[in-house]
Structure formats: C-alpha cells, structure tokens
Scaffold this motif. Structure first.
Motif, PDB file in Angstrom:
ATOM      1  N   ASP A   1     -10.787  -4.424 -19.210  1.00  0.00           N
ATOM      2  CA  ASP A   1     -10.584  -3.100 -18.634  1.00  0.00           C
ATOM      3  C   ASP A   1     -10.333  -3.303 -17.149  1.00  0.00           C
ATOM      4  OD1 ASP A   1     -10.841  -0.562 -17.450  1.00  0.00           O
ATOM      5  OD2 ASP A   1     -12.170   0.132 -19.041  1.00  0.00           O
ATOM      6  N   LEU A   2      -9.088  -3.173 -16.734  1.00  0.00           N
ATOM      7  CA  LEU A   2      -8.736  -3.487 -15.359  1.00  0.00           C
ATOM      8  C   LEU A   2      -9.173  -2.403 -14.387  1.00  0.00           C
ATOM      9  CD1 LEU A   2      -6.516  -4.955 -17.313  1.00  0.00           C
ATOM     10  CD2 LEU A   2      -5.415  -5.469 -15.159  1.00  0.00           C
ATOM     11  N   LEU A   3      -9.367  -1.182 -14.867  1.00  0.00           N
ATOM     12  CA  LEU A   3      -9.834  -0.117 -13.995  1.00  0.00           C
ATOM     13  C   LEU A   3     -11.326  -0.259 -13.703  1.00  0.00           C
ATOM     14  CD1 LEU A   3      -7.991   3.073 -15.322  1.00  0.00           C
ATOM     15  CD2 LEU A   3      -7.589   1.864 -13.174  1.00  0.00           C
ATOM     16  N   ARG A   4     -12.102  -0.457 -14.757  1.00  0.00           N
ATOM     17  CA  ARG A   4     -13.555  -0.588 -14.581  1.00  0.00           C
ATOM     18  C   ARG A   4     -13.979  -2.018 -14.289  1.00  0.00           C
ATOM     19  NH1 ARG A   4     -12.585   3.251 -18.437  1.00  0.00           N
ATOM     20  NH2 ARG A   4     -13.583   5.281 -18.107  1.00  0.00           N
ATOM     21  N   ARG A   5     -13.003  -2.937 -14.363  1.00  0.00           N
ATOM     22  CA  ARG A   5     -13.235  -4.354 -14.059  1.00  0.00           C
ATOM     23  C   ARG A   5     -14.313  -4.923 -14.973  1.00  0.00           C
ATOM     24  NH1 ARG A   5     -13.213  -3.305  -7.528  1.00  0.00           N
ATOM     25  NH2 ARG A   5     -11.153  -2.331  -7.493  1.00  0.00           N
ATOM     26  N   GLY A   6     -14.075  -4.778 -16.250  1.00  0.00           N
ATOM     27  CA  GLY A   6     -14.995  -5.287 -17.257  1.00  0.00           C
ATOM     28  C   GLY A   6     -14.293  -6.176 -18.263  1.00  0.00           C
ATOM     29  N   VAL A   7     -15.033  -7.138 -18.808  1.00  0.00           N
ATOM     30  CA  VAL A   7     -14.513  -8.061 -19.818  1.00  0.00           C
ATOM     31  C   VAL A   7     -15.513  -8.117 -20.969  1.00  0.00           C
ATOM     32  CG1 VAL A   7     -13.884 -10.456 -20.333  1.00  0.00           C
ATOM     33  CG2 VAL A   7     -13.286  -9.463 -18.117  1.00  0.00           C
ATOM     34  N   THR A   8     -15.004  -8.010 -22.200  1.00  0.00           N
ATOM     35  CA  THR A   8     -15.840  -8.138 -23.390  1.00  0.00           C
ATOM     36  C   THR A   8     -15.142  -9.081 -24.358  1.00  0.00           C
ATOM     37  OG1 THR A   8     -16.590  -5.847 -23.127  1.00  0.00           O
ATOM     38  CG2 THR A   8     -17.063  -6.927 -25.227  1.00  0.00           C
TER      39      THR A   8
ATOM     40  N   ASN B   1      -7.904  -9.070  -9.334  1.00  0.00           N
ATOM     41  CA  ASN B   1      -8.887  -8.233 -10.027  1.00  0.00           C
ATOM     42  C   ASN B   1      -9.938  -9.162 -10.631  1.00  0.00           C
ATOM     43  OD1 ASN B   1     -10.254  -6.695 -12.076  1.00  0.00           O
ATOM     44  ND2 ASN B   1      -8.537  -5.264 -12.100  1.00  0.00           N
ATOM     45  N   PRO B   2     -11.212  -9.003 -10.274  1.00  0.00           N
ATOM     46  CA  PRO B   2     -12.214  -9.955 -10.762  1.00  0.00           C
ATOM     47  C   PRO B   2     -12.319 -10.012 -12.279  1.00  0.00           C
ATOM     48  CG  PRO B   2     -13.246  -8.090  -9.647  1.00  0.00           C
ATOM     49  CD  PRO B   2     -11.789  -8.007  -9.359  1.00  0.00           C
ATOM     50  N   ALA B   3     -12.000  -8.911 -12.973  1.00  0.00           N
ATOM     51  CA  ALA B   3     -12.000  -8.943 -14.437  1.00  0.00           C
ATOM     52  C   ALA B   3     -10.877  -9.831 -14.956  1.00  0.00           C
ATOM     53  CB  ALA B   3     -11.866  -7.529 -14.994  1.00  0.00           C
TER      54      ALA B   3
ATOM     55  N   LYS C   1      -4.827   7.533 -16.273  1.00  0.00           N
ATOM     56  CA  LYS C   1      -4.576   6.127 -15.986  1.00  0.00           C
ATOM     57  C   LYS C   1      -5.150   5.246 -17.088  1.00  0.00           C
ATOM     58  CE  LYS C   1      -3.915   5.440 -11.033  1.00  0.00           C
ATOM     59  NZ  LYS C   1      -4.429   4.705  -9.851  1.00  0.00           N
ATOM     60  N   VAL C   2      -4.347   4.312 -17.570  1.00  0.00           N
ATOM     61  CA  VAL C   2      -4.783   3.308 -18.536  1.00  0.00           C
ATOM     62  C   VAL C   2      -4.369   1.952 -18.000  1.00  0.00           C
ATOM     63  CG1 VAL C   2      -4.561   2.429 -20.887  1.00  0.00           C
ATOM     64  CG2 VAL C   2      -4.554   4.897 -20.479  1.00  0.00           C
ATOM     65  N   ARG C   3      -5.314   1.043 -17.917  1.00  0.00           N
ATOM     66  CA  ARG C   3      -5.045  -0.320 -17.460  1.00  0.00           C
ATOM     67  C   ARG C   3      -5.866  -1.263 -18.342  1.00  0.00           C
ATOM     68  NH1 ARG C   3      -2.191   2.633 -14.965  1.00  0.00           N
ATOM     69  NH2 ARG C   3      -1.728   2.705 -12.724  1.00  0.00           N
ATOM     70  N   THR C   4      -5.287  -1.695 -19.449  1.00  0.00           N
ATOM     71  CA  THR C   4      -6.039  -2.521 -20.380  1.00  0.00           C
ATOM     72  C   THR C   4      -5.232  -3.745 -20.807  1.00  0.00           C
ATOM     73  OG1 THR C   4      -5.235  -1.290 -22.302  1.00  0.00           O
ATOM     74  CG2 THR C   4      -7.302  -0.544 -21.308  1.00  0.00           C
ATOM     75  N   MET C   5      -5.953  -4.754 -21.218  1.00  0.00           N
ATOM     76  CA  MET C   5      -5.338  -5.955 -21.748  1.00  0.00           C
ATOM     77  C   MET C   5      -6.230  -6.515 -22.854  1.00  0.00           C
ATOM     78  SD  MET C   5      -4.158  -9.448 -19.768  1.00  0.00           S
ATOM     79  CE  MET C   5      -2.858  -8.556 -18.925  1.00  0.00           C
TER      80      MET C   5
ATOM     81  N   ARG D   1      -1.789  -8.036 -25.623  1.00  0.00           N
ATOM     82  CA  ARG D   1      -1.297  -6.661 -25.555  1.00  0.00           C
ATOM     83  C   ARG D   1      -1.768  -6.061 -24.239  1.00  0.00           C
ATOM     84  NH1 ARG D   1       2.231  -2.518 -26.820  1.00  0.00           N
ATOM     85  NH2 ARG D   1       1.191  -0.502 -26.625  1.00  0.00           N
ATOM     86  N   ALA D   2      -0.836  -5.577 -23.415  1.00  0.00           N
ATOM     87  CA  ALA D   2      -1.179  -4.987 -22.126  1.00  0.00           C
ATOM     88  C   ALA D   2      -0.592  -3.591 -22.038  1.00  0.00           C
ATOM     89  CB  ALA D   2      -0.653  -5.851 -20.979  1.00  0.00           C
ATOM     90  N   GLU D   3      -1.394  -2.642 -21.569  1.00  0.00           N
ATOM     91  CA  GLU D   3      -0.942  -1.264 -21.380  1.00  0.00           C
ATOM     92  C   GLU D   3      -1.249  -0.829 -19.952  1.00  0.00           C
ATOM     93  OE1 GLU D   3      -2.349   1.514 -24.215  1.00  0.00           O
ATOM     94  OE2 GLU D   3      -1.689   0.360 -25.960  1.00  0.00           O
ATOM     95  N   ARG D   4      -0.252  -0.199 -19.340  1.00  0.00           N
ATOM     96  CA  ARG D   4      -0.405   0.317 -17.973  1.00  0.00           C
ATOM     97  C   ARG D   4       0.299   1.678 -17.932  1.00  0.00           C
ATOM     98  NH1 ARG D   4      -1.841  -2.227 -13.114  1.00  0.00           N
ATOM     99  NH2 ARG D   4      -2.126  -4.043 -14.456  1.00  0.00           N
TER     100      ARG D   4
END
Length: 323
Positions: free
Chosen positions: A239-246, A125-127, A223-227, A142-145
């Motif tokens: 945000d692993l679904l939207r492939r974003g990093v902040t 995943n590019p994010a 669906k929740v895919r966050t870290m 913290r990771a949620e799936r």
C-alpha cells in the motif's frame, strides 16, 4: 562539516511547495531562490522559507544546484539552460513529455558531466524499498495508480502517473526492458487536452516469463496506489499511500496418521516499515549524488528505462485513442 547545498527551486506550484519545504528544512540544503514567472506565487513561497524570488533563470548565479518542479511541458526549456550552466539538476518526473526530449536532456547532462536525477519519488517510498528488498523471484506484478481528475495537469496519465509504476516494475524485474506489451488507452474527460489519455491499461512481459499489469487512471473518485507482487510461494501486497507491506504464504498441512484429511492455512507477515518521508529521502539521495556518493552515470542511465517503456505503451495505444 561542508556548507549546505544552496538550491534554486524552479516552479512553486503544488509540488514546488513541497520541494520548498523539504529543501528549506533539510540539514544539508538551503533554499537560495525560488524562480517562478508568477510573482504572486513565487514571492509567497520564497518569503515563507526565507529565500529570494526571481522571475527567470537569470537568477541561478550563486546556486549550487537546481530543482525543477514546473509543469512538465516546460521541463526541456528549463533543464537545458540549467545543465548548460553546469548545475546539478533534480527534475520532477517525467523528465519531459516525450522520449525524444528526455533523451536530449539526459544526453546534455552526460556531455556536460553534471549530475541528473529524475523525481521518481516512489523509489524512496519506504514501503516500496522494503518490498523490493524482500522479493526474490517475482512472476507477476499488478500495480494500480488511480486518482480523481485534476484539470491543471495537461499531460496524459502515461507520463503523469504510469511512469511511476513502470519504473518500479522494471526495477523489480532486474532493470530489463519488456519483450512485449499489450495496451488499452482511453480518453473520457471533456476538459482533457486532445490526445492526453485519461486511462491506460498495459500488460508487460519480461524475459524469463515474468508478467506485469499496470493501470493508471485519472477518472477515479479516490486515490489508489497499490502493488501486488506474486512469487510461486508468496504474495506481497504494498500500500503505497499508507506505506504498508503485507506478505502472504499459503500452506497445506497433512492430517495426522489415522485421521486422514488435511488443513490449509495462510501465514501472514507484516514487516516493520522504517524510513523518512519519500521527498526527504529523495533530496538526501540528490545531495549524495552531488557530493559524489552516488555514481553519476548509473543514476543518469536509470532514468531512461521507465521513459522508454511509457513511450512504447503510448505509441501502442495511439490507435485505440484516435479511433
């Protein structure tokens, strides 16, 4: 230019369809055969991408490599004959629904000297790639799936979902195994196979003091895919679904001389995310593995840590599930 890798795809379910598309359209691969005992499903996928259909592994002849995307409970029975045939293998996660079976497959690959890769897709995943490149000294992750219920999946969320985030957490903490863990496991859905958990909450402590919290659920309504990765002076959200990093950094600025006071602010950085579809990147990595551009032993050994941790988590949670 070398000839494209002729790939046999084993399994044409929902994930198999995605593999078929990527293999058939890849610049370095061709879809040689779709192997599925269901003629209706297998033949439809094969015809869609110009391949042939076969009902069993007897059709492996002529293939250069194999991808197993069948249901997890069938992985061992498919992987071992493919390895015995000398073919490089990309197998969907988990390798098997138990650590013992996974080790058997990994050991068979080692003895045979054949390439083996596990489809831990979030590695590509590019994010995630970006986040792991910029972190320095994580102290808490913290990771949620979470997902809605899917009756077709017979294994619990430990092997189906948790394994992804455990893999990422272990990699973020330098590949080390956790030194201790705490686990809560629950089964709620009436359609779940007895012993197949619907929810897992686990906390992992690593050498050096780092802590991770991983949550996997299949009784969610979306669906929740966050870290979230926390360092002492920075927090990174993925945000692993939207492939974003902040990335966030909190700062306090002292007031001017004579005016007293101070003010606080949060610096926000949004890195540019570059990369292809994770499944495309994963297949490219597999071809590199087959071509010798990726170290075989290192790739093979990278499979076990996440499987070992999930096994330990499920073993620790077995009492709470049975009570």
């Amino acid at each position: 230019m070398t000839a494209p890798l002729a790939v046999a795809l084993v399994g044409s379910g929902s994930m198999g369809l995605n593999h078929a598309r990527v293999i058939a359209t890849g610049p370095r691969t061709t879809l040689a055969v779709v192997i599925d005992p269901s003629e209706r499903a297998g033949r439809a996928t094969a015809q869609r991408y110009g391949a042939r259909w076969a009902p069993s592994l007897d059709a492996l002849e002529g293939a250069d490599a194999a991808v197993v995307a069948a249901s997890t409970e069938h992985h061992r029975g498919l992987a071992l004959p493919i390895i015995a045939a000398g073919l490089p293998l990309l197998i969907e996660k988990p390798v098997c629904p138990s650590l013992a079976q996974t080790r058997e497959v990994v050991d068979a690959s080692r003895v045979a000297g054949t390439p083996l890769q596990c489809g831990l897709l979030e590695r590509f995943n590019p994010a995630v790639v970006t986040a792991l490149q910029i972190i320095q000294e994580p102290c808490y992750i913290r990771a949620e799936r979470h997902s809605p219920y899917a009756a077709r999946i017979k294994t619990g969320v430990g092997w189906d979902l948790l394994v992804h985030d455990v893999d990422l957490v272990v990699r973020a903490f330098g590949g080390l195994a956790p030194t201790s863990l705490g686990v809560e496991v629950g089964q709620f859905h009436p359609e779940s196979v007895p012993g197949a958990e619907d929810l897992v909450e686990a906390s992992l402590r690593f050498a050096g003091g780092g802590i991770a919290s991983v949550s996997a659920s299949r009784v969610g309504q979306r669906k929740v895919r966050t870290m979230v990765i926390q360092e002492l002076d920075r927090m990174i959200e993925v945000d692993l679904l939207r492939r974003g990093v902040t990335a966030y950094r909190h700062t306090t600025i002292e007031g001017e001389v004579g005016r007293g006071g101070y003010r606080q602010m949060t610096e926000i950085e949004v890195p540019e995310i570059l990369g292809v579809e994770p499944l495309v990147a994963q297949l490219a990595h597999f071809v590199d593995l087959v071509d010798g551009r990726v170290e075989l032993d290192a790739e093979r050994e990278s499979i076990l840590p996440a499987h070992e941790v999930v096994d330990a988590v499920l073993s620790a949670g077995a009492d709470s599930l049975s009570s």
